[in-house]
Design a protein around this motif. Structure first.
Motif: not given
Length: 102
Positions: A21, A43, A81
């Motif tokens: 991330i 994600p 995302v």
């Protein structure tokens, strides 16, 4: 590019952490996970981008069959995302109201 590495895929508070991330995005995703209509946050891949010193933000892309696709951006990266939600319009309205998306 600084990222948070995840050894194995797992879920923590609705956030699937199979991939890395981008820096400073996790706190924002944790706030979004508190929205009742959001069932899951996934994600995706990270790509490099040019920029300088901007704080992370989310950009609305489009509705998917199961929710919403967003792009998370910071000064050096962009990351897909995906939000899984049972109420796309309500979720988008809430994200805009809280200034989570641009």
């Amino acid at each position: 590019m600084e990222v948070i590495c995840m050894a194995n895929k797992y879920r923590d508070n609705k956030i699937k952490q199979e991939h890395t991330i981008i820096e400073d995005l996790l706190p924002l995703l944790e706030e979004i996970a508190e929205i009742p209509s959001v069932k899951s946050i996934i994600p995706g891949r990270i790509n490099r981008r040019k920029g300088s010193g901007i704080p992370p933000y989310l950009q609305l892309k489009y509705d998917t069959g199961s929710g919403i696709k967003l792009l998370a951006k910071n000064s050096s990266s962009v990351q897909e995302v995906f939000l899984v939600t049972d109420d796309v319009e309500k979720t988008i309205d809430y994200l805009k109201e809280k200034d989570f998306i641009r």
